[in-house]
Design a protein around this motif. Structure first.
Motif, PDB file in Angstrom:
ATOM      1  N   GLY A 242       0.807  -1.210   0.000  1.00  0.00           N
ATOM      2  CA  GLY A 242       0.000   0.000   0.000  1.00  0.00           C
ATOM      3  C   GLY A 242       0.839   1.259   0.000  1.00  0.00           C
ATOM      4  N   LEU A 243       1.921   1.266   0.766  1.00  0.00           N
ATOM      5  CA  LEU A 243       2.796   2.441   0.804  1.00  0.00           C
ATOM      6  C   LEU A 243       3.507   2.650  -0.529  1.00  0.00           C
ATOM      7  CD1 LEU A 243       4.328   2.027   4.377  1.00  0.00           C
ATOM      8  CD2 LEU A 243       2.847   3.884   3.613  1.00  0.00           C
ATOM      9  N   MET A 244       3.991   1.573  -1.132  1.00  0.00           N
ATOM     10  CA  MET A 244       4.731   1.714  -2.387  1.00  0.00           C
ATOM     11  C   MET A 244       3.823   2.117  -3.545  1.00  0.00           C
ATOM     12  SD  MET A 244       7.665  -1.236  -2.481  1.00  0.00           S
ATOM     13  CE  MET A 244       9.087  -1.125  -1.364  1.00  0.00           C
ATOM     14  N   HIS A 245       2.597   1.631  -3.532  1.00  0.00           N
ATOM     15  CA  HIS A 245       1.680   1.940  -4.638  1.00  0.00           C
ATOM     16  C   HIS A 245       0.716   3.072  -4.307  1.00  0.00           C
ATOM     17  CE1 HIS A 245       3.066  -1.196  -7.265  1.00  0.00           C
ATOM     18  NE2 HIS A 245       2.827  -2.148  -6.367  1.00  0.00           N
ATOM     19  N   GLY A 246       0.832   3.654  -3.109  1.00  0.00           N
ATOM     20  CA  GLY A 246      -0.012   4.788  -2.758  1.00  0.00           C
ATOM     21  C   GLY A 246      -1.454   4.436  -2.489  1.00  0.00           C
ATOM     22  N   THR A 247      -1.738   3.186  -2.138  1.00  0.00           N
ATOM     23  CA  THR A 247      -3.123   2.758  -1.915  1.00  0.00           C
ATOM     24  C   THR A 247      -3.378   2.348  -0.472  1.00  0.00           C
ATOM     25  OG1 THR A 247      -2.566   0.479  -2.555  1.00  0.00           O
ATOM     26  CG2 THR A 247      -3.344   1.968  -4.293  1.00  0.00           C
ATOM     27  N   VAL A 248      -2.430   2.571   0.414  1.00  0.00           N
ATOM     28  CA  VAL A 248      -2.561   2.110   1.788  1.00  0.00           C
ATOM     29  C   VAL A 248      -3.703   2.847   2.489  1.00  0.00           C
ATOM     30  CG1 VAL A 248      -0.892   3.772   2.736  1.00  0.00           C
ATOM     31  CG2 VAL A 248      -1.277   1.598   3.900  1.00  0.00           C
ATOM     32  N   THR A 249      -4.469   2.111   3.262  1.00  0.00           N
ATOM     33  CA  THR A 249      -5.552   2.707   4.040  1.00  0.00           C
ATOM     34  C   THR A 249      -5.109   2.842   5.500  1.00  0.00           C
ATOM     35  OG1 THR A 249      -6.555   0.556   4.573  1.00  0.00           O
ATOM     36  CG2 THR A 249      -7.231   1.634   2.511  1.00  0.00           C
ATOM     37  N   SER A 250      -5.851   3.607   6.254  1.00  0.00           N
ATOM     38  CA  SER A 250      -5.504   3.780   7.664  1.00  0.00           C
ATOM     39  C   SER A 250      -5.616   2.454   8.415  1.00  0.00           C
ATOM     40  CB  SER A 250      -6.424   4.831   8.302  1.00  0.00           C
ATOM     41  OG  SER A 250      -7.792   4.462   8.165  1.00  0.00           O
ATOM     42  N   GLY A 251      -6.576   1.615   8.014  1.00  0.00           N
ATOM     43  CA  GLY A 251      -6.728   0.316   8.652  1.00  0.00           C
ATOM     44  C   GLY A 251      -5.542  -0.594   8.382  1.00  0.00           C
ATOM     45  N   GLU A 252      -5.069  -0.617   7.133  1.00  0.00           N
ATOM     46  CA  GLU A 252      -3.915  -1.451   6.780  1.00  0.00           C
ATOM     47  C   GLU A 252      -2.651  -0.973   7.484  1.00  0.00           C
ATOM     48  OE1 GLU A 252      -5.361  -2.684   2.255  1.00  0.00           O
ATOM     49  OE2 GLU A 252      -3.897  -1.072   2.572  1.00  0.00           O
ATOM     50  N   MET A 253      -2.464   0.349   7.531  1.00  0.00           N
ATOM     51  CA  MET A 253      -1.276   0.883   8.194  1.00  0.00           C
ATOM     52  C   MET A 253      -1.355   0.669   9.694  1.00  0.00           C
ATOM     53  SD  MET A 253       1.475   2.293   6.998  1.00  0.00           S
ATOM     54  CE  MET A 253       2.564   1.413   8.117  1.00  0.00           C
ATOM     55  N   GLY A 254      -2.555   0.828  10.247  1.00  0.00           N
ATOM     56  CA  GLY A 254      -2.727   0.588  11.676  1.00  0.00           C
ATOM     57  C   GLY A 254      -2.457  -0.861  12.042  1.00  0.00           C
ATOM     58  N   ALA A 255      -2.933  -1.791  11.199  1.00  0.00           N
ATOM     59  CA  ALA A 255      -2.692  -3.212  11.450  1.00  0.00           C
ATOM     60  C   ALA A 255      -1.207  -3.542  11.350  1.00  0.00           C
ATOM     61  CB  ALA A 255      -3.488  -4.058  10.457  1.00  0.00           C
ATOM     62  N   GLY A 256      -0.518  -2.902  10.394  1.00  0.00           N
ATOM     63  CA  GLY A 256       0.913  -3.140  10.256  1.00  0.00           C
ATOM     64  C   GLY A 256       1.696  -2.655  11.459  1.00  0.00           C
ATOM     65  N   LEU A 257       1.366  -1.460  11.961  1.00  0.00           N
ATOM     66  CA  LEU A 257       2.061  -0.922  13.136  1.00  0.00           C
ATOM     67  C   LEU A 257       1.689  -1.691  14.404  1.00  0.00           C
ATOM     68  CD1 LEU A 257       1.742   2.896  12.392  1.00  0.00           C
ATOM     69  CD2 LEU A 257       3.789   1.475  12.153  1.00  0.00           C
ATOM     70  N   LEU A 258       0.416  -2.086  14.506  1.00  0.00           N
ATOM     71  CA  LEU A 258      -0.013  -2.857  15.673  1.00  0.00           C
ATOM     72  C   LEU A 258       0.695  -4.213  15.716  1.00  0.00           C
ATOM     73  CD1 LEU A 258      -1.890  -3.125  18.119  1.00  0.00           C
ATOM     74  CD2 LEU A 258      -3.627  -4.070  16.568  1.00  0.00           C
ATOM     75  N   THR A 259       0.928  -4.798  14.545  1.00  0.00           N
ATOM     76  CA  THR A 259       1.658  -6.062  14.479  1.00  0.00           C
ATOM     77  C   THR A 259       3.055  -5.916  15.071  1.00  0.00           C
ATOM     78  OG1 THR A 259       0.441  -6.782  12.515  1.00  0.00           O
ATOM     79  CG2 THR A 259       2.566  -7.818  12.917  1.00  0.00           C
ATOM     80  N   CYS A 260       3.746  -4.833  14.717  1.00  0.00           N
ATOM     81  CA  CYS A 260       5.091  -4.594  15.253  1.00  0.00           C
ATOM     82  C   CYS A 260       5.056  -4.438  16.770  1.00  0.00           C
ATOM     83  CB  CYS A 260       5.698  -3.347  14.612  1.00  0.00           C
ATOM     84  SG  CYS A 260       5.925  -3.460  12.828  1.00  0.00           S
TER      85      CYS A 260
END
Length: 280
Positions: A242-260
């Motif tokens: 999502g970040l590389m293609h500019g399509t990332v949503t707040s939910g996807e980014m939140g899930a990625g950070l929460l995973t870390c």
């Protein structure tokens, strides 16, 4: 002729006392200094240990070429189309594979007695773990840039632009640091290097190929899609794409950070505790 005496006479106590009376005890190294020292020790291995350099450079190139041209036509219709989906995933795959190297090295050092001397040194003991993973940042950056550069040559075009790519690579540094605690846990938990390597490689295989790195999870059976969505690697790959293609949503980014955050909170404390127990 007289034979010179070979007897070693001990230094008188008063002379020894005068010689060290004015000497100041060196300051105790702080946690930051200890972390920096072990990070540097890990960095110089890139020059002398071929396994680390090969994992960082050769492995990502092979993965990118083999999967793009082997699976690209079958999954996406053409290697170029598949590359747009697969390249962010292959960077995640390469980083997760690279993140286990320091854990296996630590396990080997513990098994061979390398860190027995650390027990008697007045340092912050977790610096051995934190420093090893901090020193890996350079290797992680190299592992990210190599497949990205190759992908750009093969036709990968990130719609998110330079800013999206930079943010994705920064996020992957955080994720790789987080997942490395999992390998560190097994490194200090399993005493035999061969057994530790076997467990780590098996779990790595399950995490990587039980994710959406190679194919979209929407194309999988329902039960398998549910399992894949629980995989932390899936959330990392989704956020990176999502970040590389500019399509990332707040939910996807939140899930990625929460995973870390979850990986660090759940794995770092028991790993540090187990390592400290080994040092007693």
């Amino acid at each position: 002729m007289t034979t010179p005496s070979t007897e070693v006479r001990p230094l008188p106590a008063e002379i020894f006392s005068r010689s060290v009376a004015g000497a100041e005890r060196p300051p105790r190294p702080g946690p930051l200094f200890a972390v920096r020292t072990f990070a540097w020790r890990n960095l110089i291995k890139l020059r002398y240990v071929q396994d680390h350099l090969g994992t960082a450079v050769v492995f990502p190139i092979i993965l990118t070429l083999v999967f793009t041209y082997l699976l690209g036509g079958a999954i996406a219709g053409s290697p170029r189309e598949y590359l747009q989906f697969f390249l962010p995933g292959v960077i995640v795959l390469s980083l997760v594979s690279s993140s286990m190297m320091s854990a296996l090295t630590l396990n080997r050092d513990i098994a061979t007695g390398m860190f027995d001397r650390v027990r008697s040194t007045p340092i912050w003991q977790p610096a051995v773990l934190v420093g090893a993973m901090a020193g890996d940042a350079v290797r992680y950056a190299l592992t990210s840039i190599v497949p990205l550069s190759l992908g750009l040559l093969l036709g990968f075009r990130p719609d998110g632009g330079l800013s999206g790519v930079v943010l994705a690579l920064l996020y992957l540094q955080l994720f790789t640091f987080s997942v490395a605690w999992l390998w560190m846990l097994f490194a200090v938990l399993i005493p035999q290097p061969t057994a530790a390597a076997g467990v780590v490689n098996l779990l790595q295989f399950v995490l990587l190929f039980g994710s959406n790195i190679l194919a979209p999870s929407q194309t999988m059976p329902g039960w398998l899609e549910a399992v894949v969505k629980l995989n932390p690697v899936t959330h990392a790959a989704t956020a990176t794409r999502g970040l590389m293609h500019g399509t990332v949503t707040s939910g996807e980014m939140g899930a990625g950070l929460l995973t870390c955050a979850v990986l660090i909170v759940l794995l770092a404390p028991p790993t540090i505790w187990l390592y400290s127990r080994k040092q007693r």
